[in-house]
Design an enzyme around this catalytic site. Structure first.
Site, PDB file in Angstrom:
ATOM      1  N   ASN A   1      96.529  -6.015 -23.741  1.00  0.00           N
ATOM      2  CA  ASN A   1      96.180  -6.940 -24.824  1.00  0.00           C
ATOM      3  C   ASN A   1      96.790  -6.398 -26.118  1.00  0.00           C
ATOM      4  OD1 ASN A   1      94.984  -8.560 -26.746  1.00  0.00           O
ATOM      5  ND2 ASN A   1      92.928  -7.709 -26.487  1.00  0.00           N
ATOM      6  N   TRP A   2      97.846  -7.049 -26.586  1.00  0.00           N
ATOM      7  CA  TRP A   2      98.566  -6.537 -27.757  1.00  0.00           C
ATOM      8  C   TRP A   2      97.875  -6.904 -29.073  1.00  0.00           C
ATOM      9  CZ3 TRP A   2     104.369  -7.966 -26.226  1.00  0.00           C
ATOM     10  CH2 TRP A   2     104.722  -7.221 -25.088  1.00  0.00           C
ATOM     11  N   LYS A   3      96.858  -7.715 -28.991  1.00  0.00           N
ATOM     12  CA  LYS A   3      96.103  -8.133 -30.189  1.00  0.00           C
ATOM     13  C   LYS A   3      97.053  -8.639 -31.286  1.00  0.00           C
ATOM     14  CE  LYS A   3      92.589  -4.761 -28.985  1.00  0.00           C
ATOM     15  NZ  LYS A   3      91.286  -4.257 -29.308  1.00  0.00           N
TER      16      LYS A   3
ATOM     17  N   HIS B   1      86.925 -12.344 -25.553  1.00  0.00           N
ATOM     18  CA  HIS B   1      87.149 -10.956 -25.974  1.00  0.00           C
ATOM     19  C   HIS B   1      86.121 -10.611 -27.059  1.00  0.00           C
ATOM     20  CE1 HIS B   1      88.914  -7.431 -27.821  1.00  0.00           C
ATOM     21  NE2 HIS B   1      89.535  -7.245 -26.676  1.00  0.00           N
TER      22      HIS B   1
ATOM     23  N   GLU C   1      86.241  -9.192 -29.772  1.00  0.00           N
ATOM     24  CA  GLU C   1      86.626  -9.481 -31.164  1.00  0.00           C
ATOM     25  C   GLU C   1      86.462 -10.958 -31.474  1.00  0.00           C
ATOM     26  OE1 GLU C   1      90.353  -7.456 -30.739  1.00  0.00           O
ATOM     27  OE2 GLU C   1      89.199  -5.597 -30.512  1.00  0.00           O
TER      28      GLU C   1
ATOM     29  N   GLU D   1      83.951  -4.991 -20.793  1.00  0.00           N
ATOM     30  CA  GLU D   1      84.422  -4.220 -21.942  1.00  0.00           C
ATOM     31  C   GLU D   1      83.248  -3.894 -22.862  1.00  0.00           C
ATOM     32  OE1 GLU D   1      88.847  -4.865 -22.746  1.00  0.00           O
ATOM     33  OE2 GLU D   1      87.814  -6.503 -23.739  1.00  0.00           O
TER      34      GLU D   1
ATOM     35  N   GLY E   1      88.629   0.231 -28.810  1.00  0.00           N
ATOM     36  CA  GLY E   1      89.342   0.722 -29.988  1.00  0.00           C
ATOM     37  C   GLY E   1      88.699   1.944 -30.631  1.00  0.00           C
TER      38      GLY E   1
ATOM     39  N   SER F   1      89.155   1.704 -24.460  1.00  0.00           N
ATOM     40  CA  SER F   1      89.789   3.021 -24.636  1.00  0.00           C
ATOM     41  C   SER F   1      90.348   3.597 -23.339  1.00  0.00           C
ATOM     42  CB  SER F   1      88.812   3.999 -25.303  1.00  0.00           C
ATOM     43  OG  SER F   1      88.478   3.532 -26.598  1.00  0.00           O
TER      44      SER F   1
ATOM     45  N   GLY G   1      93.925  -2.184 -24.583  1.00  0.00           N
ATOM     46  CA  GLY G   1      94.312  -2.581 -25.933  1.00  0.00           C
ATOM     47  C   GLY G   1      95.344  -1.611 -26.497  1.00  0.00           C
ATOM     48  N   GLY G   2      94.868  -0.680 -27.329  1.00  0.00           N
ATOM     49  CA  GLY G   2      95.758   0.235 -28.058  1.00  0.00           C
ATOM     50  C   GLY G   2      96.823   0.902 -27.199  1.00  0.00           C
TER      51      GLY G   2
HETATM   52  C1  PEP Z   1      90.828  -4.485 -25.685  1.00  0.00           C
HETATM   53  O1  PEP Z   1      91.311  -4.893 -26.717  1.00  0.00           O
HETATM   54  O2  PEP Z   1      90.515  -5.301 -24.805  1.00  0.00           O
HETATM   55  C2  PEP Z   1      90.625  -3.053 -25.518  1.00  0.00           C
HETATM   56  C3  PEP Z   1      90.019  -2.627 -24.436  1.00  0.00           C
HETATM   57  O3  PEP Z   1      91.076  -2.235 -26.513  1.00  0.00           O
HETATM   58  P1  PEP Z   1      91.257  -0.627 -26.429  1.00  0.00           P
HETATM   59  O4  PEP Z   1      91.939  -0.330 -25.127  1.00  0.00           O
HETATM   60  O5  PEP Z   1      92.101  -0.301 -27.610  1.00  0.00           O
HETATM   61  O6  PEP Z   1      89.894  -0.034 -26.484  1.00  0.00           O
END
Ligand code: PEP
Length: 253
Positions: free
Chosen positions: A9-11, A96, A98, A168, A174, A214, A235-236
């Protein structure tokens, strides 16, 4: 057997050039991993260029981070499932954290989005998970159960092949603080039991449940080795090709 599924997920990140380069790099890494399903989920504006960068070269699927539930019309700023299909999108994130907690999307709205994605023939990745105060108050199972029941309301089991669940925990997204493998497995097993109640046992056994929060190359092996952890939503770490490649390699069983 459930095919492991890793999605990045590049957000709201990357320029057009960076998105093209990262898509091409993921496609290159995917060549060595035929047993792993791989998705990249760019911002809407980068979907077309990312798709173009890997077209004909890779089995990597493209996802979208959101969708609107109406088919078309006066909904300024929104994007329909048909538009995503037209761009070659395969997966759509719904719910998600967010979107739930920053934008304020409700379970009722997310259920409409889920049905729009399914009706378009795309795969929905329904994200669920508890906040830290809910975990501390022993509400993790209740929160996940409600989000599952409300999010999946009205979905027939014949469509379960188009469904992926992403667990999640909000406190892990994050933050660099991932769930332990035991915490992840405990919730994933609970989610699968709930899917048995919502659908039935054979249907629940076929639904992939990704862990997200994470995930990095250094913790992917232990998380992905859990029996009910069928992949990761990243994500990151999905923005750094070496980290993402490490996670992809960990998914190869
Ligand atoms: C996400 O955005 O779905 C996520 C899990 O982010 P991260 O891996 O950065 O925690």
């Amino acid at each position: 057997m459930r095919t492991p599924f890793i999605a990045g997920n590049w957000k709201m990140n990357l320029t057009k050039g960076e998105a093209k380069a990262l898509a091409a790099a993921v496609a290159e890494k995917a060549k060595d991993l035929p047993g792993v399903e791989i998705g990249i989920i760019p911002a809407f504006v980068h979907i077309a260029c990312a798709a173009c960068a890997i077209k004909g070269k890779s089995s990597v699927g493209i996802g979208a981070q959101d969708v609107y539930f109406e088919k078309n019309g006066a909904f300024t700023g929104e994007v329909s499932a048909a538009m995503l299909t037209d761009l070659g999108v395969k997966y759509v994130l719904v719910g998600h954290s967010e979107r739930r907690h920053v934008i304020g999307e409700t379970d009722a709205l997310l259920n409409k989005k889920l049905h729009a994605v399914i009706a378009a023939g795309l795969t929905v990745i329904l994200c669920i998970g508890e906040k830290i105060e809910q975990r501390k108050a022993n509400q993790t199972f209740n929160v996940c159960k409600t989000q599952l029941i409300e999010g999946l309301k009205g979905l027939d089991k014949s469509k379960a092949g188009q469904l992926v669940i992403a667990y999640e925990p909000v406190w892990a997204i994050g933050t660099g603080l991932n769930a332990t493998k035991e915490q992840a497995q405990e919730v994933h097993a609970f989610v699968r039991d709930e899917l048995v109640k919502i659908f039935d046992a054979p249907t629940a056994a076929g639904i992939r449940i990704q862990y997200g929060g994470s995930v990095k190359a250094s913790n992917a092996v232990e998380l992905l080795s859990q029996p009910d952890v069928d992949g990761a939503l990243v994500g990151g770490a999905s923005l750094k090709i070496d980290e993402f490649a490490g996670i992809l390699a960990a998914a190869k069983k």
